[in-house]
Motif scaffolding. Structure first.
Motif, short mmCIF file in Angstrom:
data_model
loop_
_atom_site.label_atom_id
_atom_site.label_comp_id
_atom_site.label_asym_id
_atom_site.label_seq_id
_atom_site.Cartn_x
_atom_site.Cartn_y
_atom_site.Cartn_z
N MET A 164 0.84 -1.17 0.00
CA MET A 164 0.00 0.00 0.00
C MET A 164 0.89 1.24 0.00
SD MET A 164 -3.39 -0.98 1.14
CE MET A 164 -4.00 -2.61 1.42
N SER A 165 0.29 2.35 -0.28
CA SER A 165 1.09 3.56 -0.43
C SER A 165 0.95 4.48 0.79
CB SER A 165 0.65 4.32 -1.68
OG SER A 165 -0.66 4.81 -1.50
N VAL A 166 1.84 5.45 0.84
CA VAL A 166 1.83 6.44 1.91
C VAL A 166 0.51 7.21 1.87
CG1 VAL A 166 2.93 8.56 2.73
CG2 VAL A 166 4.33 6.63 1.98
N GLU A 167 0.05 7.54 0.67
CA GLU A 167 -1.21 8.29 0.53
C GLU A 167 -2.39 7.50 1.08
OE1 GLU A 167 0.86 7.78 -2.21
OE2 GLU A 167 1.84 9.72 -1.93
N TYR A 168 -2.38 6.20 0.87
CA TYR A 168 -3.46 5.34 1.38
C TYR A 168 -3.53 5.43 2.91
CZ TYR A 168 -5.85 1.20 3.06
OH TYR A 168 -6.68 0.36 3.75
N TYR A 169 -2.38 5.32 3.56
CA TYR A 169 -2.36 5.35 5.02
C TYR A 169 -2.72 6.74 5.56
CZ TYR A 169 -0.55 0.65 4.98
OH TYR A 169 -0.43 -0.70 4.79
N ARG A 170 -2.33 7.78 4.85
CA ARG A 170 -2.73 9.13 5.27
C ARG A 170 -4.24 9.27 5.22
NH1 ARG A 170 1.59 12.71 1.94
NH2 ARG A 170 3.37 12.40 3.32
N LYS A 171 -4.84 8.82 4.12
CA LYS A 171 -6.29 8.89 3.97
C LYS A 171 -6.97 8.01 5.02
CE LYS A 171 -10.08 8.25 0.70
NZ LYS A 171 -10.98 7.98 1.77
N ARG A 172 -6.40 6.85 5.27
CA ARG A 172 -6.96 5.93 6.27
C ARG A 172 -6.98 6.58 7.65
NH1 ARG A 172 -10.30 2.23 7.54
NH2 ARG A 172 -9.55 0.57 8.87
N LEU A 173 -5.89 7.28 8.00
CA LEU A 173 -5.84 7.97 9.29
C LEU A 173 -6.92 9.04 9.39
CD1 LEU A 173 -2.00 8.33 9.87
CD2 LEU A 173 -3.61 7.09 11.29
N ILE A 174 -7.10 9.80 8.33
CA ILE A 174 -8.13 10.84 8.32
C ILE A 174 -9.51 10.22 8.51
CG2 ILE A 174 -9.28 12.56 6.86
CD1 ILE A 174 -6.44 13.11 5.65
N LYS A 188 -0.75 4.18 11.76
CA LYS A 188 0.45 5.01 11.95
C LYS A 188 1.71 4.18 11.79
CE LYS A 188 -1.34 8.52 15.15
NZ LYS A 188 -1.27 9.00 16.54
N GLU A 189 1.71 2.97 12.37
CA GLU A 189 2.87 2.09 12.24
C GLU A 189 3.10 1.69 10.78
OE1 GLU A 189 1.86 -1.07 14.89
OE2 GLU A 189 2.20 0.15 16.68
N SER A 190 2.03 1.39 10.09
CA SER A 190 2.15 1.02 8.68
C SER A 190 2.64 2.19 7.85
CB SER A 190 0.79 0.54 8.14
OG SER A 190 0.37 -0.61 8.83
N LEU A 191 2.16 3.38 8.16
CA LEU A 191 2.61 4.58 7.46
C LEU A 191 4.11 4.78 7.67
CD1 LEU A 191 2.04 7.15 5.83
CD2 LEU A 191 1.41 8.26 7.98
N ALA A 192 4.58 4.59 8.89
CA ALA A 192 6.01 4.73 9.18
C ALA A 192 6.82 3.70 8.41
CB ALA A 192 6.25 4.58 10.68
N ARG A 193 6.32 2.46 8.34
CA ARG A 193 7.01 1.42 7.57
C ARG A 193 7.07 1.78 6.09
NH1 ARG A 193 4.21 -2.14 10.89
NH2 ARG A 193 2.64 -2.51 9.30
N GLU A 194 5.98 2.29 5.55
CA GLU A 194 5.95 2.68 4.14
C GLU A 194 6.94 3.81 3.85
OE1 GLU A 194 4.46 1.65 1.25
OE2 GLU A 194 3.92 -0.12 2.40
N ARG A 195 6.98 4.78 4.76
CA ARG A 195 7.91 5.89 4.57
C ARG A 195 9.36 5.40 4.62
NH1 ARG A 195 4.89 10.41 8.27
NH2 ARG A 195 3.55 11.23 6.63
N ALA A 196 9.63 4.49 5.55
CA ALA A 196 10.99 3.94 5.64
C ALA A 196 11.33 3.14 4.39
CB ALA A 196 11.10 3.05 6.87
N ALA A 212 10.10 3.64 1.41
CA ALA A 212 10.25 4.59 0.31
C ALA A 212 11.61 5.25 0.34
CB ALA A 212 9.13 5.63 0.38
N LYS A 213 12.15 5.50 1.51
CA LYS A 213 13.47 6.13 1.63
C LYS A 213 14.56 5.18 1.15
CE LYS A 213 12.69 9.44 5.32
NZ LYS A 213 13.01 9.86 6.68
N ARG A 214 14.36 3.86 1.38
CA ARG A 214 15.37 2.87 0.97
C ARG A 214 15.44 2.73 -0.54
NH1 ARG A 214 13.15 -1.78 3.67
NH2 ARG A 214 12.14 -0.64 5.32
N LYS A 215 14.36 3.06 -1.22
CA LYS A 215 14.34 2.86 -2.68
C LYS A 215 15.12 3.90 -3.41
CE LYS A 215 10.03 0.36 -2.91
NZ LYS A 215 8.69 0.33 -3.43
#
Length: 86
Positions: free
Chosen positions: A1-11, A73-81, A83-86
């Motif tokens: 899933m993407s960062v945008e998905y988790y942001r929307k999910r949090l909202i 929130k945890e999933s969002l942090a994992r996705e961001r991490a 994305a940084k590795r790529k």
């Protein structure tokens, strides 16, 4: 899933928590009215029990949503991490 998905999910989850709190408030007001207008002591006791049961149900739902928010929130942090590795 993407960062945008988790942001929307949090909202969405935060909005659901707000809706559930509002529903709890309305239920409490409604049952308070029922209790106040009840004529017999047995019906008052019944309404009090229902009020407590419904409030507890709302509380469980709110806690469940809070746990979902933490997982998102945890999933969002994992996705961001990731994305940084790529």
């Amino acid at each position: 899933m993407s960062v945008e998905y988790y942001r929307k999910r949090l909202i969405d989850l935060r909005a659901d928590v707000a809706k559930e709190r509002e529903a709890k408030k309305k239920d409490n007001e409604r049952y308070a009215g029922y209790i106040k207008s009840a004529s017999s002591t047995s019906s008052k006791a019944s309404y009090r029990k229902q009020k407590i049961d419904h409030a507890a149900s709302h509380d469980r739902r709110i806690e469940s949503l809070k746990r979902e928010i933490e997982r998102a929130k945890e999933s969002l942090a994992r996705e961001r991490a990731a994305a940084k590795r790529k």
